[in-house]
Write a protein that holds these residues in place. Structure first.
Motif, PDB file in Angstrom:
ATOM      1  N   THR A 103       0.960  -1.250   0.017  1.00 52.76           N
ATOM      2  CA  THR A 103      -0.113  -0.116   0.049  1.00 52.76           C
ATOM      3  C   THR A 103       0.937   1.183  -0.088  1.00 52.76           C
ATOM      4  O   THR A 103       0.118   2.376  -0.209  1.00 52.76           O
ATOM      5  CB  THR A 103      -1.050   0.039   1.196  1.00 52.76           C
ATOM      6  N   GLU A 104       2.256   1.003   0.201  1.00 53.89           N
ATOM      7  CA  GLU A 104       2.964   2.155   0.156  1.00 53.89           C
ATOM      8  C   GLU A 104       4.329   1.933  -0.585  1.00 53.89           C
ATOM      9  O   GLU A 104       4.895   1.107  -0.635  1.00 53.89           O
ATOM     10  CB  GLU A 104       3.376   2.677   1.462  1.00 53.89           C
ATOM     11  N   LEU A 105       4.714   2.834  -1.694  1.00 51.94           N
ATOM     12  CA  LEU A 105       5.693   2.870  -2.285  1.00 51.94           C
ATOM     13  C   LEU A 105       6.644   3.948  -2.239  1.00 51.94           C
ATOM     14  O   LEU A 105       6.184   5.184  -2.357  1.00 51.94           O
ATOM     15  CB  LEU A 105       5.316   2.933  -3.984  1.00 51.94           C
ATOM     16  N   SER A 106       7.816   3.748  -1.375  1.00 51.24           N
ATOM     17  CA  SER A 106       8.799   4.817  -1.300  1.00 51.24           C
ATOM     18  C   SER A 106       9.825   4.852  -2.418  1.00 51.24           C
ATOM     19  O   SER A 106      10.468   3.994  -2.959  1.00 51.24           O
ATOM     20  CB  SER A 106       9.455   4.600   0.080  1.00 51.24           C
ATOM     21  N   VAL A 107      10.185   6.222  -2.816  1.00 51.71           N
ATOM     22  CA  VAL A 107      10.949   6.436  -3.927  1.00 51.71           C
ATOM     23  C   VAL A 107      12.047   7.700  -3.366  1.00 51.71           C
ATOM     24  O   VAL A 107      11.605   8.603  -2.621  1.00 51.71           O
ATOM     25  CB  VAL A 107      10.302   7.214  -5.130  1.00 51.71           C
ATOM     26  N   VAL A 157       6.743   9.374  -1.014  1.00 54.81           N
ATOM     27  CA  VAL A 157       5.945   8.287  -0.387  1.00 54.81           C
ATOM     28  C   VAL A 157       4.633   8.306  -1.089  1.00 54.81           C
ATOM     29  O   VAL A 157       3.674   9.005  -1.102  1.00 54.81           O
ATOM     30  CB  VAL A 157       5.528   8.125   1.087  1.00 54.81           C
ATOM     31  N   PHE A 158       4.264   7.444  -2.000  1.00 55.42           N
ATOM     32  CA  PHE A 158       3.076   7.032  -2.631  1.00 55.42           C
ATOM     33  C   PHE A 158       2.384   6.063  -1.835  1.00 55.42           C
ATOM     34  O   PHE A 158       2.792   4.983  -1.321  1.00 55.42           O
ATOM     35  CB  PHE A 158       3.155   6.723  -3.990  1.00 55.42           C
ATOM     36  N   ALA A 159       0.876   6.422  -1.540  1.00 60.84           N
ATOM     37  CA  ALA A 159       0.219   5.541  -0.852  1.00 60.84           C
ATOM     38  C   ALA A 159      -1.186   5.369  -1.247  1.00 60.84           C
ATOM     39  O   ALA A 159      -2.096   6.010  -2.132  1.00 60.84           O
ATOM     40  CB  ALA A 159      -0.123   6.076   0.802  1.00 60.84           C
ATOM     41  N   TRP A 160      -1.723   3.967  -1.293  1.00 61.46           N
ATOM     42  CA  TRP A 160      -3.230   3.668  -1.653  1.00 61.46           C
ATOM     43  C   TRP A 160      -3.991   2.831  -0.336  1.00 61.46           C
ATOM     44  O   TRP A 160      -3.316   2.512   0.504  1.00 61.46           O
ATOM     45  CB  TRP A 160      -3.032   2.772  -2.647  1.00 61.46           C
TER      46      TRP A 160
END
Length: 566
Positions: A103-107, A157-160
């Motif tokens: 649910t979270e993509l950290s870049v 951080v991208f979150a869904w």
């Protein structure tokens, strides 16, 4: 955003009207003349994209009529190569990772990057870009439905709300990051950006309706590219492009030329590169429950057509033997073969026609052959119309060939030509029986994306006569397929054990139902000047999809090329 749009693909693969030699030379000749300060002929690449008619100024990468800048001026976080399996290449991002539940993509972002106007690039620009999709849904062509937060200048951080592994490739590789300090003051839906500011390896040079240039960005974070100027002429179509290859006045085009298999023999300065990715189909308005009408709503008719096609003959007559095999599973056999279900039979479409098998399928479904050799059922003759765009010469030749082949199997076909706009309108409204088209790939070499574009039902399509359908203009709807596609979103792309049963479900259904009848996998072929530049993709090193119109891939190719002898 248009991923590999059929509009662009067809514009590059059809022969258009001839242009006079004087016009051609005026448009292409003297490649260094309009290249600006870096316009030396030896470092200027002339790329023909298939543009017919004058260019219209528009460098907004989110505009459907944008003419350039995607990848070259505006960069994504990473580059993902669709031509072969490989790790994402860091661009504005350097590292990424998922949390445990997807649910979270950290870049991590690259440090020290500046926009072409000298302003620093930071995490705020990334946040601004993705927030723009929420504020302007018309720009949200890839289904962004998450949130993004800047942790500091170099981390986001991208979150869904739910696991979103399959959204990862879109997020990291398909979004052009734009500068907040400029875009906060424009309307991103309407502004054409005459002087675009980006982080990419190129900046805008001269613009005229007949040609424009991109110039090497000397302050590019990856170092200024060796190709100092890219010049994009507007000609009159692919016949003009073929003439320009013969005259030696362009360096790269993607599209047909006569006797393409012997390009290097006929034109020693040039060679070709081919990749097969766009799967050609006879698309059907398949769903009677959603208002489709005609014999093609019967899966038996669709499967019979599948067996009626002689693909070896078709490839030779219509595609100069540049097309490749196709699987009815619609997993690419070159890069996605591991995902083809054991339940799919045949694994690839037959090379030769099998009229007996086609007839057996039809007769089992209640069809009987009439005195004229054409099957009929309930008093309705098995006669179908296939929609094609006027000027798509390879597809028109293909339909002429398929019509003769289908007749031998007892199926009557006829082609109906119309303009691009009329053809598109018919597909979107469901006012068609069959249409020749191609299905395109997603941001990563994985079959999930094609399934989610063309087979996901529900609100991804629409009843005939209501709102326009989305990518699923075949109006296919299967609850088991829908559930499997949704379940795939929650699994990492590398989870083969978890994903394969879901692919089995999808492929078993679509092979039986066949709303898109497989023809061949179209070979996208570029002709490029190997005497003037080195570093083009090869069969052994296909580091990017070799198409001048595939923006992110072309940007990688421009950065890799070097003038011969340098």
């Amino acid at each position: 955003m248009n991923r590999k749009s059929p509009t662009r693909r067809r514009g590059l693969t059809v022969a258009a009207a001839l242009t006079g030699a004087s016009l051609l030379l005026a448009a292409c000749g003297g490649s260094g003349e309009e290249g600006g300060a870096s316009g030396d002929a030896a470092t200027t690449l002339v790329a023909y994209t298939g543009q017919a008619g004058d260019w219209q100024l528009n460098f907004n990468p989110y505009s459907p009529s944008s003419i350039a800048g995607r990848g070259t001026i505006f960069e994504p976080l990473f580059f993902i190569n669709k031509a072969q399996e490989s790790e994402p290449k860091p661009l504005l991002g350097t590292e990424y990772s998922w949390n445990a539940d997807g649910t979270e993509l950290s870049v991590t972002l690259r440090e020290g990057v500046t926009w072409s106007d000298g302003e620093p690039f930071t995490a705020d620009d990334v946040v601004f870009t993705f927030d723009m999709f929420t504020e302007h849904p018309a720009l949200n062509g890839f289904g962004w439905n998450g949130t993004v937060t800047a942790v500091d200048d170099t981390h986001v951080v991208f979150a869904w709300d739910t696991p979103a592994y399959t959204a990862g490739p879109d997020v990291i590789s398909q979004v052009y990051i734009v500068p907040e300090h400029i875009w906060s003051g424009i309307d991103p839906e309407t502004d054409v950006l005459e002087k675009p500011v980006g982080t990419g390896a190129y900046t805008i040079g001269d613009f005229k309706g007949q040609a424009f240039t991109l110039l090497a960005n000397d302050s590019y974070w990856g170092g200024a590219p060796a190709v100092k100027t890219i010049r994009f002429p507007a000609l009159s179509g692919n016949q003009a492009g073929a003439d320009a290859i013969a005259a030696g006045t362009i360096d790269w085009q993607t599209g047909p030329i006569p006797d393409i298999q012997n390009t290097n023999k006929n034109f020693p300065r040039y060679d070709t590169g081919t990749a097969a990715q766009n799967q050609m189909v006879l698309a059907t308005c398949s769903n009677a429950a959603l208002g489709c009408t005609g014999p093609q709503t019967d899966p038996a008719v669709r499967r019979a057509l599948f067996y009626a096609i002689d693909r070896t003959q078709l490839n030779a007559l219509a595609f100069q033997d540049t097309a490749a095999e196709i699987s009815p599973s619609f997993a690419l056999t070159a890069t996605q073969e591991k995902w083809i279900s054991d339940a799919v039979e045949p694994k690839t479409a037959p090379e030769k026609a099998d009229p007996a098998e086609a007839g057996s399928i039809l007769e089992a479904a209640g069809y009987a052959k009439g005195a004229d050799g054409i099957y009929a059922k309930d008093g309705q003759k098995l006669s179908l119309t296939i929609e094609v765009v006027t000027g798509w010469t390879d597809y028109i030749t293909a339909l002429q060939t398929i019509t003769e082949q289908a007749k031998k199997a007892g199926i009557e076909l006829q082609a109906a030509q119309s303009s691009w706009n009329e053809w598109t309108d018919k597909r979107m409204k469901g006012d068609f029986q069959l249409a020749i088209d191609s299905l395109w790939q997603g941001p990563a070499p994985d079959p999930y994306y094609l399934y989610s574009y063309f087979y996901l039902g529900g609100d991804q399509t629409s009843p005939v006569g209501t709102k326009p359908a989305g990518n699923n203009y075949g109006r296919y709807s299967n609850p088991e397929v829908d559930a499997a596609i949704q379940a795939l979103k929650a699994l990492p792309l590398e989870d083969e054990a978890g994903r394969q049963p879901l692919f089995d479900t999808i492929q078993t259904a679509i092979t039986a139902d066949m709303p898109y009848i497989p023809i061949l996998t179209g070979g996208t072929t570029s002709i490029w000047n190997v005497e003037k530049f080195t570093g083009w993709p090869t069969d052994d090193n296909q580091y990017a999809f070799p198409a001048v119109w595939s923006a992110f891939d072309a940007a990688e190719i421009y950065k890799t090329l070097k003038p011969a002898g340098s």
